[in-house]
Motif scaffolding. Structure first.
Motif, mmCIF file in Angstrom:
data_model
loop_
_atom_site.group_PDB
_atom_site.id
_atom_site.type_symbol
_atom_site.label_atom_id
_atom_site.label_comp_id
_atom_site.label_asym_id
_atom_site.label_seq_id
_atom_site.Cartn_x
_atom_site.Cartn_y
_atom_site.Cartn_z
ATOM 1 N N MET A 207 69.999 -43.879 15.149
ATOM 2 C CA MET A 207 70.352 -44.093 16.465
ATOM 3 C C MET A 207 72.171 -43.690 16.702
ATOM 4 S SD MET A 207 70.969 -48.407 16.560
ATOM 5 C CE MET A 207 69.447 -48.570 16.158
ATOM 6 N N SER A 208 72.369 -43.321 18.031
ATOM 7 C CA SER A 208 73.741 -42.975 18.121
ATOM 8 C C SER A 208 73.740 -43.408 19.495
ATOM 9 C CB SER A 208 74.049 -41.443 17.883
ATOM 10 O OG SER A 208 73.089 -40.594 18.534
ATOM 11 N N PHE A 209 75.049 -43.544 20.037
ATOM 12 C CA PHE A 209 75.392 -43.879 21.202
ATOM 13 C C PHE A 209 76.765 -42.849 21.577
ATOM 14 C CE2 PHE A 209 73.837 -47.229 19.157
ATOM 15 C CZ PHE A 209 72.822 -47.951 20.041
ATOM 16 N N HIS A 210 76.944 -42.367 22.901
ATOM 17 C CA HIS A 210 77.895 -41.688 23.026
ATOM 18 C C HIS A 210 78.531 -41.564 24.530
ATOM 19 C CE1 HIS A 210 74.625 -39.434 25.155
ATOM 20 N NE2 HIS A 210 75.665 -38.921 26.246
ATOM 21 N N PHE A 211 79.640 -41.401 24.743
ATOM 22 C CA PHE A 211 80.349 -41.229 26.129
ATOM 23 C C PHE A 211 80.956 -39.883 26.206
ATOM 24 C CE2 PHE A 211 84.048 -41.403 28.607
ATOM 25 C CZ PHE A 211 83.589 -41.770 29.764
ATOM 26 N N SER A 212 80.777 -39.280 27.431
ATOM 27 C CA SER A 212 81.500 -37.982 27.472
ATOM 28 C C SER A 212 81.997 -37.681 28.953
ATOM 29 C CB SER A 212 80.479 -36.767 27.303
ATOM 30 O OG SER A 212 79.491 -36.916 28.404
ATOM 31 N N TYR A 213 82.962 -36.937 28.852
ATOM 32 C CA TYR A 213 83.613 -36.591 30.194
ATOM 33 C C TYR A 213 83.909 -35.159 30.117
ATOM 34 C CZ TYR A 213 87.751 -35.742 32.996
ATOM 35 O OH TYR A 213 88.706 -35.161 33.759
ATOM 36 N N GLY A 214 83.757 -34.610 31.276
ATOM 37 C CA GLY A 214 83.949 -32.963 31.584
ATOM 38 C C GLY A 214 84.361 -32.468 32.806
ATOM 39 N N THR A 215 85.064 -31.522 33.039
ATOM 40 C CA THR A 215 85.375 -30.833 34.298
ATOM 41 C C THR A 215 84.558 -29.551 34.317
ATOM 42 O OG1 THR A 215 87.531 -29.925 33.678
ATOM 43 C CG2 THR A 215 87.493 -32.167 34.360
ATOM 44 N N SER A 216 84.362 -29.184 35.676
ATOM 45 C CA SER A 216 83.862 -27.804 35.951
ATOM 46 C C SER A 216 84.510 -27.188 37.180
ATOM 47 C CB SER A 216 82.366 -27.907 35.806
ATOM 48 O OG SER A 216 81.797 -28.620 36.735
ATOM 49 N N PHE A 217 84.012 -25.925 37.462
ATOM 50 C CA PHE A 217 84.517 -25.281 38.578
ATOM 51 C C PHE A 217 83.415 -24.377 39.257
ATOM 52 C CE2 PHE A 217 85.639 -22.397 34.869
ATOM 53 C CZ PHE A 217 85.605 -21.018 35.632
ATOM 54 N N ASN A 218 83.810 -24.058 40.463
ATOM 55 C CA ASN A 218 82.947 -22.926 40.948
ATOM 56 C C ASN A 218 83.837 -22.186 41.848
ATOM 57 O OD1 ASN A 218 80.299 -22.587 41.302
ATOM 58 N ND2 ASN A 218 79.778 -23.645 43.055
ATOM 59 N N THR A 219 83.750 -20.701 41.662
ATOM 60 C CA THR A 219 84.648 -19.907 42.319
ATOM 61 C C THR A 219 84.127 -19.483 43.749
ATOM 62 O OG1 THR A 219 83.468 -17.851 41.267
ATOM 63 C CG2 THR A 219 85.300 -19.010 40.166
ATOM 64 N N SER A 220 85.067 -18.903 44.559
ATOM 65 C CA SER A 220 84.605 -18.433 45.890
ATOM 66 C C SER A 220 83.527 -17.298 45.734
ATOM 67 C CB SER A 220 85.727 -18.063 46.623
ATOM 68 O OG SER A 220 86.461 -19.288 46.741
ATOM 69 N N GLY A 221 83.448 -16.676 44.572
ATOM 70 C CA GLY A 221 82.534 -15.396 44.593
ATOM 71 C C GLY A 221 81.376 -15.861 44.129
#
Length: 485
Positions: free
Chosen positions: A256-270
């Motif tokens: 068994m394992s437990f996790h917490f994750s945080y991430g950012t992303s982007f979306n360009t105009s093109g």
């Protein structure tokens, strides 16, 4: 009363078609260094062609051209209502042709290694990826002198589907209408650090450089216009955003394992292979993703299950500025979703395999709507995001009857959802489809597999748009022969 329209009716022209092709090649190389060092490089080059000649079906309403002349006198002056619609209601086949070519080249090389530093174990991944995409969009509106292609004579009606009307699509002259060149570079690094016997910390950072060039060309209807006409616009944009990733992993034992994750992303105009006068001056949209999850192995590790609670937020959604004089779009919108995902994969017995996934998304809320939107209406503030079902999932299971024979089956389901931009009163209903599989192995090298998809031939709405939908795959049977050498 309501008119009963069979959703299987075909109202397009007999000459409509959708032809496409994909040709690509992939090279993959792995170099292993002494210790745990590993360099993995992948190169892929592909060509994708699309030639679609389609009809957007709408109710026909009388229209007047610039000279004040009625162009379709056989159509009513006002659109039909539920009380006036009948089999004689006229329709119009709008020409919706898409002829496009896409050439892509992708390369990625990443280096991974594990080592001890300051009494802690580090698992490092770093690398670079490169991408080039060349997109050509063609216009097929020009015709030779004296040629007319009319898909609305005779006029199609609601009660006369599949009427056989056809035009010669090969008469249309193909010209470049626009092209888009995109070049991207990404550099990334992450480190998974064992800070305690049962605890690991993850930190990652990525930098991207994206440059896009969008050009448009004149495509006059005269047959004398060259294949590539006069350039009418040339718009370029460069973006260099950063993305962050962090996580915490707790693994008390091997099961068994437990996790917490945080991430950012982007979306360009093109992101749709085009710029206009506003989007060419607009920075990327930004998003944030949070997840809290657990992984549990059952049946002596033969069956793996995963449960995750997630929340995804788009902070700077691109919206059109209502000020017609504005030279950039507004990054003013905001929406978020939250829910639970459940996955399982593995063997219940040595012969019985099962795979499944389920997503429950009770929250999908538009927090800040586009300028001028009405709260609670369409995609205004407080409404549920369109094309976001509350429930979706699939379950698939196979059983090895004998050394050579295996069979299986599965279900795919999705709850109701609204089409793009939430048009009032329109909902795509929920559906469940079933698939079957039978496989026979002649030897370790050669096997034959038969698949039956959508066994009951269920009619359901797959891709949803504001004015129409695209049905899902009908009952389909295919056989595959595979050999290894």
């Amino acid at each position: 009363g309501l008119v009963d329209i069979d959703p299987k009716n075909y109202y397009g022209a007999a000459s409509d078609y959708n032809a496409s092709s994909a040709t690509y090649a992939t090279l993959d190389h792995v170099h292993r260094f002494k210790g745990e060092g590993r360099l993995h490089t992948t190169l892929r080059n592909g060509f994708y062609d699309r030639d679609q000649r389609a009809s957007a079906i709408r109710f026909c309403v009388r229209s007047v051209n610039g000279a004040g002349v009625v162009t379709n006198p056989d159509c009513p002056a006002v659109p039909p209502t539920q009380s006036t619609i009948n089999d004689s209601t006229p329709l119009v086949r709008g020409t919706n042709n898409k002829v496009q070519d896409l050439h892509t080249t992708y390369a990625q090389s990443d280096y991974s290694n594990a080592f001890s530093l300051l009494s802690m174990r580090h698992e490092v991944l770093t690398g670079i990826d490169l991408a080039r995409e060349k997109f050509d969009n063609f216009n097929v509106g020009a015709l030779p002198a004296g040629v007319v292609l009319d898909k609305n004579t005779p006029r199609p009606t609601l009660g006369r589907p599949d009427d056989g009307t056809s035009v010669d699509e090969s008469q249309r002259i193909k010209r470049i209408a626009a092209d888009f060149d995109a070049n991207a570079l990404g550099i990334y690094v992450q480190d998974l650090v064992q800070v305690a016997p049962a605890w690991k910390v993850l930190a990652g950072l990525r930098w991207d450089h994206f440059h896009g060039t969008y050009r448009t060309y004149s495509t006059a209807t005269s047959a004398a216009t060259p294949v590539i006409g006069t350039q009418t616009a040339n718009r370029e944009r460069t973006d260099t955003p950063w993305s962050k990733r962090a996580g915490l992993l707790y693994q008390p034992n091997d099961r068994m394992s437990f996790h917490f994750s945080y991430g950012t992303s982007f979306n360009t105009s093109g992101d749709t292979y085009q710029y206009d006068t506003q989007t060419v001056n607009t920075p990327p949209e930004s998003s944030e993703n949070l997840e809290l999850g657990a992984k549990l192995d059952l049946f002596d590790g033969n069956l793996s299950t995963r449960l995750a609670v997630f929340r995804a937020t788009k902070f700077h959604e691109r919206n059109r500025d209502p000020d017609s004089a504005a030279d950039a779009a507004l990054l003013s919108g905001k929406r978020h979703t939250a829910g639970i995902e459940l996955d399982l994969a593995g063997r219940i017995t040595p012969r019985w395999e099962v795979y499944g996934s389920y997503a429950w998304t009770p929250i999908a809320r538009i927090d800040v709507g586009a300028p001028g939107s009405v709260p609670g209406v369409g995609e205004g503030e407080g409404t549920r995001s369109s094309m976001t079902p509350r429930h979706s999932g699939t379950i698939w299971s196979t059983y090895q009857v004998s050394e050579k024979f295996r069979f299986g089956g599965g279900l795919n389901a999705r709850s109701s959802q609204t089409p793009n931009r939430n048009p009032a009163g329109i909902v795509a209903p929920k559906f469940v489809t079933a698939d079957l599989l039978a496989e026979y192995a002649f030897s370790e090298q050669t096997s034959i597999k038969a698949n039956l998809l959508n066994v009951t031939n269920k009619l359901y709405a797959d891709s949803l748009y504001t004015g129409h939908y695209i049905p899902g795959q009908p009952r389909t049977f295919f056989v595959t022969v595979a050999t290894k050498f």
